[in-house]
Design a protein around this motif. Structure first.
Motif, short mmCIF file in Angstrom:
data_model
loop_
_atom_site.label_atom_id
_atom_site.label_comp_id
_atom_site.label_asym_id
_atom_site.label_seq_id
_atom_site.Cartn_x
_atom_site.Cartn_y
_atom_site.Cartn_z
N MET A 59 119.83 37.67 55.44
CA MET A 59 118.52 37.49 55.75
C MET A 59 117.67 38.72 55.45
N LEU A 60 118.23 40.12 55.32
CA LEU A 60 117.80 41.34 55.15
C LEU A 60 117.35 41.21 53.48
N PHE A 61 118.43 40.65 52.82
CA PHE A 61 118.30 40.69 51.33
C PHE A 61 117.12 39.69 51.02
N LEU A 62 117.14 38.34 51.51
CA LEU A 62 116.35 37.43 51.38
C LEU A 62 115.01 37.77 51.61
N GLY A 63 114.75 38.31 52.69
CA GLY A 63 113.48 38.92 53.06
C GLY A 63 112.81 39.85 52.15
N LEU A 64 113.67 40.80 52.10
CA LEU A 64 112.87 41.87 51.04
C LEU A 64 112.96 41.48 49.54
N PHE A 65 113.90 40.34 49.16
CA PHE A 65 113.71 40.04 48.08
C PHE A 65 112.32 39.16 47.80
N LEU A 66 111.97 38.54 48.87
CA LEU A 66 110.68 37.81 48.91
C LEU A 66 109.54 38.78 48.70
N MET A 67 109.48 39.90 49.74
CA MET A 67 108.41 40.72 49.71
C MET A 67 108.20 41.21 48.17
N ARG A 68 109.44 41.73 47.68
CA ARG A 68 109.54 42.46 46.68
C ARG A 68 108.95 41.62 45.26
N TYR A 69 109.16 40.13 45.53
CA TYR A 69 108.79 39.23 44.53
C TYR A 69 107.17 39.19 44.55
N THR A 70 106.79 39.15 45.63
CA THR A 70 105.37 38.87 45.94
C THR A 70 104.68 39.95 45.48
N VAL A 71 105.23 41.35 45.71
CA VAL A 71 104.42 42.43 45.11
C VAL A 71 104.35 42.54 43.58
N GLU A 72 105.47 42.21 42.99
CA GLU A 72 105.48 41.94 41.63
C GLU A 72 104.44 41.04 41.20
N CYS A 73 104.30 39.91 41.78
CA CYS A 73 103.31 38.79 41.39
C CYS A 73 102.01 39.74 41.44
N LEU A 74 101.51 40.23 42.72
CA LEU A 74 100.20 41.05 42.75
C LEU A 74 100.37 42.01 41.67
N LYS A 75 101.48 42.83 41.31
CA LYS A 75 101.33 43.83 40.43
C LYS A 75 100.87 43.34 38.98
N ARG A 76 101.36 42.08 38.58
CA ARG A 76 101.27 41.54 37.23
C ARG A 76 99.79 41.12 37.07
N GLU A 77 99.55 40.28 38.15
CA GLU A 77 98.10 39.99 38.32
C GLU A 77 97.09 40.97 37.98
N VAL A 78 97.30 42.13 38.63
CA VAL A 78 96.33 43.39 38.31
C VAL A 78 96.59 43.72 36.97
N ASP A 79 97.48 44.06 36.45
CA ASP A 79 98.07 44.44 35.32
C ASP A 79 97.12 43.57 34.23
N GLN A 80 97.31 42.21 34.52
CA GLN A 80 96.74 41.16 33.50
C GLN A 80 95.19 41.36 33.57
#
Lengths: 73, 234, 225
Positions: free
Chosen positions: B202-223
């Motif tokens: 659960m910890l892994f999947l939870g943090l994985f999803l959080m990290r994933y959405t942060v990365e999504c945001l980051k790439r959006e901003v970069d773009q």
């Protein structure tokens, strides 16, 4: 990513530094093995918590920087 | 699922995982019986085995996402592989650091050339090179492809590494849970282990999803930034 | 048939360049001879018999010396920007990879022969009584090694870290080759029967096939712009 690697390396360094101290504790054989075993269990769970916490902090910091960049735009 | 939903799921899973981790701490220190031959140090088992499971599970995600990324060139797959690799590396480090702590007490040595030990150390280095190639290119697109190639080669080579290192005599405790006659663990130990596994997942999947959405945001901003720069330049 | 012609052309071009410049062979060749000299002073022959640790040292020399040369596989192409020209020609990229790998294999085989000669002259080693089995073991291991290192040298040459990245990428993946290669050669050197090494030969074969196939499959993603 480099932060994560840095955290891992730091944890490894702390472990390496602290280990001789731990193994030197106590002179009586029985108390030594018992005490040391407990120390090791504590250390193991501490490592687990610290590393996961490190990951959480790195995610949070990224989120903060992204949010700042979004505000800046 | 939308990104907001993903993030909410991630946070919820991470909170559950944290509660689970507290429960595991309580179980390990106050509830589970002490193992007869290995003594107190055996309690490290309940953090060591779950992190091992996550380290390999995460690498499976990395390899799968990498392979499909090279095929479909979908940015989301690369972000998922990156997020999983970060988590996998965290849990792989936990496993590698807790293993010697246990080994020192049970076997009297920090390190032995025991197959599973060697395999996990090599897995750590494969994760390490995954990040290394990703950051060592001038063109980020190339870095993503390089990392994906490392992930795929890693997952192809890991079975072979496993065969070759187990070729020598093994000192590691034999499998106690997954074997044909059924688990030989004490029921209370088994329950603790299962809670540990569920918590780590659960910890892994939870943090994985959080990290994933942060990365999504980051790439959006970069773009957006590169888009704005291009507009200014034009 | 065109496919094999491409492989042949690429390999021939690389070998021709190597024959004219002798850059990589010279570097690797002097490396292995000097390793032999250093090795002589790094062990006390009164305590350790060279014959007993020779297999390990030979394999380490092959890996370190080999990586030295393999890291420069794509150097020429990258320096002059010639690779973008190669990429624009309508040849299948996996054939390009196989050609490069074949040329590397020839070069590394020469170096390996030199390693065996140097070590047998310097330390009076006996290589056992099954030269063909030994040859098979070494050759299969070399195929696997070259397959992986050619792929990763195409990668490392395009990174900012360059060749220093290569060991980190390749060494963890070489464990099967080292374990089975060393075990088979030490048994052969010790004069054990061939039946003891057939398992290792099979595993080395699997390693060779796996690394060349994976390399051919993934090469295009490494070089595409």
């Amino acid at each position: 990513m480099t932060k994560i690697i840095r955290t891992c390396l730091l944890a490894a360094a702390i472990l390496a530094i602290s280990s001789p101290e731990l193994s030197a504790q106590g002179t009586d054989l029985a108390s030594q093995t018992l005490g040391r075993a407990y120390w090791h269990v504590f250390a193991a769970y501490a490592i687990g918590w610290i590393l996961v916490l490190g990951w959480v902090i790195s995610i949070a910091r990224r989120l903060v920087s992204v949010e700042q960049a979004m505000k800046g735009n | 699922m939308s990104q907001d939903r993903l993030r909410q799921t991630g946070v919820a899973l991470a909170v559950l995982g944290t509660l689970g981790a507290l429960l595991v701490l309580w179980m390990v220190f106050f509830w589970v019986p002490t193992e007869r031959t290995m003594g107190i140090a055996q309690r490290i088992f309940y953090v060591h085995v779950p992190s091992a499971w996550i380290a390999f599970f995460a690498f499976g995600i990395v390899a799968l996402c990498s392979a499909v990324y090279l095929w479909l060139k979908d940015e989301r797959l690369d972000m998922a592989a990156l997020a999983a690799a970060e988590g996998g590396m965290v849990f792989c480090t936990i496993m590698i650091l807790t293993g010697p702590l246990w080994a020192r007490v049970s076997w009297g040595t920090w390190w032995t050339w025991e197959p599973r030990l060697v395999l996990t150390l090599l897995l750590w280095f494969i994760y390490f090179s995954y990040f290394l190639v990703r950051n060592a290119t001038e063109n980020p697109e190339q870095g993503k492809r390089f990392a994906a190639v490392v992930g795929i080669i890693g997952v192809l080579d890991i079975p072979l590494i496993h065969i070759s290192v187990t070729w020598m005599r093994s000192l590691h405790p034999e499998p106690v849970v997954l074997k044909p006659e059924g688990p030989s663990l004490d029921p209370e130990m088994l329950i603790t282990l299962m809670v540990g596994l569920a918590t780590a997942t659960m910890l892994f999947l939870g943090l994985f999803l959080m990290r994933y959405t942060v990365e999504c945001l980051k790439r959006e901003v970069d773009q957006r930034q590169t888009g704005a720069q291009a507009a200014q330049g034009a | 048939m065109d496919y094999f012609r491409v492989i042949w052309t690429v390999a021939r071009k690389d070998l021709l360049i190597e024959m004219r410049t002798r850059e990589r062979v010279a570097a690797m060749g002097s490396f292995v001879v000097l390793v032999g000299v250093l090795f002589n002073y790094s062990i006390d022959t009164a305590i350790v018999r060279p014959q007993e640790i020779a297999p390990g040292i030979i394999w380490m020399t092959i890996i370190f010396g080999g990586l030295l040369g393999m890291g420069r596989t794509f150097h020429l192409e990258e320096e002059d920007g010639a690779f973008s020209g190669v990429l624009q020609t309508p040849i299948p990229l996996d054939a390009l990879y196989l050609g490069k790998t074949a040329a590397n294999l020839v070069i590394l085989s020469l170096v390996t022969v030199l390693i065996f000669i140097v070590f047998s002259v310097f330390f009076g080693l006996s290589f056992g009584s099954h030269p063909f089995v030994l040859l098979t073991v070494v050759f299969l291991a070399l195929i696997g090694f070259v397959g992986l290192s050619t792929l990763f040298s195409a990668m490392s040459v395009r990174t900012t870290m360059g060749e220093s990245l290569l060991p980190v990428l390749v060494f963890p993946l070489l464990i099967p080759m080292v374990i089975f290669g060393v075990s088979a050669t030490s048994r052969l050197f010790a004069g054990r029967p061939v039946s003891e090494v057939t398992g290792s030969v099979r595993m080395l074969g699997a390693f060779a096939i796996l690394s060349v196939a994976a390399g051919a499959l993934l090469f295009r993603y490494v070089v595409e712009e």
